[in-house]
Design a protein around this motif. Sequence first.
Motif, PDB file in Angstrom:
ATOM      1  N   VAL A   1       0.857  -1.198   0.000  1.00 45.34           N
ATOM      2  CA  VAL A   1       0.000   0.000   0.000  1.00 45.34           C
ATOM      3  C   VAL A   1       0.890   1.245   0.000  1.00 45.34           C
ATOM      4  CG1 VAL A   1      -1.963  -1.061   1.182  1.00 45.34           C
ATOM      5  CG2 VAL A   1      -0.182   0.007   2.530  1.00 45.34           C
ATOM      6  N   ALA A   2       0.300   2.385  -0.342  1.00 41.90           N
ATOM      7  CA  ALA A   2       1.051   3.648  -0.338  1.00 41.90           C
ATOM      8  C   ALA A   2       1.519   3.944   1.085  1.00 41.90           C
ATOM      9  CB  ALA A   2       0.182   4.772  -0.854  1.00 41.90           C
ATOM     10  N   ARG A   3       2.601   4.697   1.185  1.00 44.60           N
ATOM     11  CA  ARG A   3       3.211   4.979   2.486  1.00 44.60           C
ATOM     12  C   ARG A   3       3.097   6.464   2.807  1.00 44.60           C
ATOM     13  NH1 ARG A   3       8.917   3.701   1.711  1.00 44.60           N
ATOM     14  NH2 ARG A   3       9.584   5.836   1.938  1.00 44.60           N
TER      15      ARG A   3
ATOM     16  N   SER B   1       4.768  13.152   3.365  1.00 45.43           N
ATOM     17  CA  SER B   1       4.831  12.756   1.959  1.00 45.43           C
ATOM     18  C   SER B   1       4.063  11.469   1.758  1.00 45.43           C
ATOM     19  CB  SER B   1       6.276  12.521   1.513  1.00 45.43           C
ATOM     20  OG  SER B   1       7.016  13.692   1.623  1.00 45.43           O
ATOM     21  N   LEU B   2       3.381  11.384   0.638  1.00 46.05           N
ATOM     22  CA  LEU B   2       2.666  10.171   0.262  1.00 46.05           C
ATOM     23  C   LEU B   2       3.469   9.523  -0.854  1.00 46.05           C
ATOM     24  CD1 LEU B   2       0.024   8.833   1.099  1.00 46.05           C
ATOM     25  CD2 LEU B   2      -1.033   9.923  -0.844  1.00 46.05           C
ATOM     26  N   ILE B   3       3.979   8.307  -0.595  1.00 38.24           N
ATOM     27  CA  ILE B   3       4.864   7.628  -1.528  1.00 38.24           C
ATOM     28  C   ILE B   3       4.162   6.389  -2.062  1.00 38.24           C
ATOM     29  CG2 ILE B   3       7.114   6.504  -1.766  1.00 38.24           C
ATOM     30  CD1 ILE B   3       8.027   8.373   0.559  1.00 38.24           C
ATOM     31  N   SER B   4       4.290   6.139  -3.361  1.00 35.45           N
ATOM     32  CA  SER B   4       3.602   5.009  -4.004  1.00 35.45           C
ATOM     33  C   SER B   4       4.013   3.679  -3.379  1.00 35.45           C
ATOM     34  CB  SER B   4       3.892   5.001  -5.499  1.00 35.45           C
ATOM     35  OG  SER B   4       5.268   4.766  -5.716  1.00 35.45           O
ATOM     36  N   ASP B   5       3.195   2.645  -3.594  1.00 35.92           N
ATOM     37  CA  ASP B   5       3.428   1.361  -2.944  1.00 35.92           C
ATOM     38  C   ASP B   5       4.750   0.705  -3.353  1.00 35.92           C
ATOM     39  OD1 ASP B   5       2.485   0.971  -5.477  1.00 35.92           O
ATOM     40  OD2 ASP B   5       1.080  -0.614  -4.962  1.00 35.92           O
TER      41      ASP B   5
ATOM     42  N   ILE C   1      -6.378   7.746  -3.322  1.00 34.94           N
ATOM     43  CA  ILE C   1      -5.835   6.833  -2.313  1.00 34.94           C
ATOM     44  C   ILE C   1      -6.577   7.052  -1.000  1.00 34.94           C
ATOM     45  CG2 ILE C   1      -3.782   6.288  -0.949  1.00 34.94           C
ATOM     46  CD1 ILE C   1      -2.178   7.209  -3.425  1.00 34.94           C
ATOM     47  N   ASP C   2      -7.109   5.964  -0.438  1.00 32.86           N
ATOM     48  CA  ASP C   2      -7.792   6.104   0.856  1.00 32.86           C
ATOM     49  C   ASP C   2      -7.174   5.211   1.924  1.00 32.86           C
ATOM     50  OD1 ASP C   2      -8.614   3.773  -0.296  1.00 32.86           O
ATOM     51  OD2 ASP C   2     -10.711   3.957   0.289  1.00 32.86           O
TER      52      ASP C   2
ATOM     53  N   ARG D   1      -6.414  10.736   9.913  1.00 36.46           N
ATOM     54  CA  ARG D   1      -7.476   9.732  10.108  1.00 36.46           C
ATOM     55  C   ARG D   1      -8.852  10.392  10.120  1.00 36.46           C
ATOM     56  NH1 ARG D   1      -4.293   7.118  14.253  1.00 36.46           N
ATOM     57  NH2 ARG D   1      -3.395   5.242  13.365  1.00 36.46           N
ATOM     58  N   GLU D   2      -8.968  11.510  10.827  1.00 34.58           N
ATOM     59  CA  GLU D   2     -10.258  12.220  10.897  1.00 34.58           C
ATOM     60  C   GLU D   2     -10.686  12.715   9.521  1.00 34.58           C
ATOM     61  OE1 GLU D   2     -10.074  15.333  13.832  1.00 34.58           O
ATOM     62  OE2 GLU D   2      -9.473  13.914  15.399  1.00 34.58           O
ATOM     63  N   ALA D   3      -9.709  13.046   8.677  1.00 35.09           N
ATOM     64  CA  ALA D   3     -10.020  13.548   7.331  1.00 35.09           C
ATOM     65  C   ALA D   3     -10.340  12.400   6.366  1.00 35.09           C
ATOM     66  CB  ALA D   3      -8.876  14.393   6.810  1.00 35.09           C
ATOM     67  N   GLY D   4     -10.327  11.167   6.854  1.00 33.36           N
ATOM     68  CA  GLY D   4     -10.792  10.038   6.036  1.00 33.36           C
ATOM     69  C   GLY D   4      -9.728   9.084   5.531  1.00 33.36           C
ATOM     70  N   LEU D   5      -8.476   9.268   5.921  1.00 37.06           N
ATOM     71  CA  LEU D   5      -7.420   8.357   5.496  1.00 37.06           C
ATOM     72  C   LEU D   5      -7.414   7.148   6.430  1.00 37.06           C
ATOM     73  CD1 LEU D   5      -5.607   8.914   3.112  1.00 37.06           C
ATOM     74  CD2 LEU D   5      -3.868   9.725   4.660  1.00 37.06           C
ATOM     75  N   GLN D   6      -7.253   5.957   5.890  1.00 38.56           N
ATOM     76  CA  GLN D   6      -7.243   4.745   6.712  1.00 38.56           C
ATOM     77  C   GLN D   6      -5.835   4.186   6.813  1.00 38.56           C
ATOM     78  OE1 GLN D   6      -9.986   2.161   4.733  1.00 38.56           O
ATOM     79  NE2 GLN D   6     -11.722   2.929   5.911  1.00 38.56           N
ATOM     80  N   PHE D   7      -5.401   3.946   8.059  1.00 32.61           N
ATOM     81  CA  PHE D   7      -4.126   3.248   8.277  1.00 32.61           C
ATOM     82  C   PHE D   7      -4.090   2.653   9.648  1.00 32.61           C
ATOM     83  CE2 PHE D   7      -3.382   7.828   8.677  1.00 32.61           C
ATOM     84  CZ  PHE D   7      -2.811   7.965   9.933  1.00 32.61           C
TER      85      PHE D   7
END
Length: 121
Positions: A24-26, A39-43, A91-92, A115-121
């Motif tokens: 998954v993306a990091r 930073s959002l990095i591809s999987d 990406i979610d 997390r509150e803004a809707g990102l799941q991890f």
Amino acid sequence: MLTKKEQRLRRSRQTRIRIATQGVARLTVNRTNLHIYASLISDDGSKVLATASTTQADIRKELGGSGKGATVAAAQQIGKLIAEKAKAAGIDRVAFDRAGFAYHGRVKALAEAAREAGLQF
């Protein structure tokens, strides 16, 4: 004996090895005395999909000039912003990479805001 920075980088390496197997993306976080960066990095780790930091001009204006990037409120703002950019990129679900930093204070605030803004991890 390892220095403080070497210890953090050692912890960070172990985390990245574990995240690489998830596919998954990091969401990576870096914290300095003055700023916080996300930073959002591809999987596959080949490209950066989105970034947000307290060094960006529009964020600095909202925070009230210079020297305000090292607060929990600033970290929350960056967390919301990176989550919005991730949603825009389609990406979610991400893996949270705290880069060896303790899950406390600004790092925790950024994660909870994302997390509150809707990102799941």
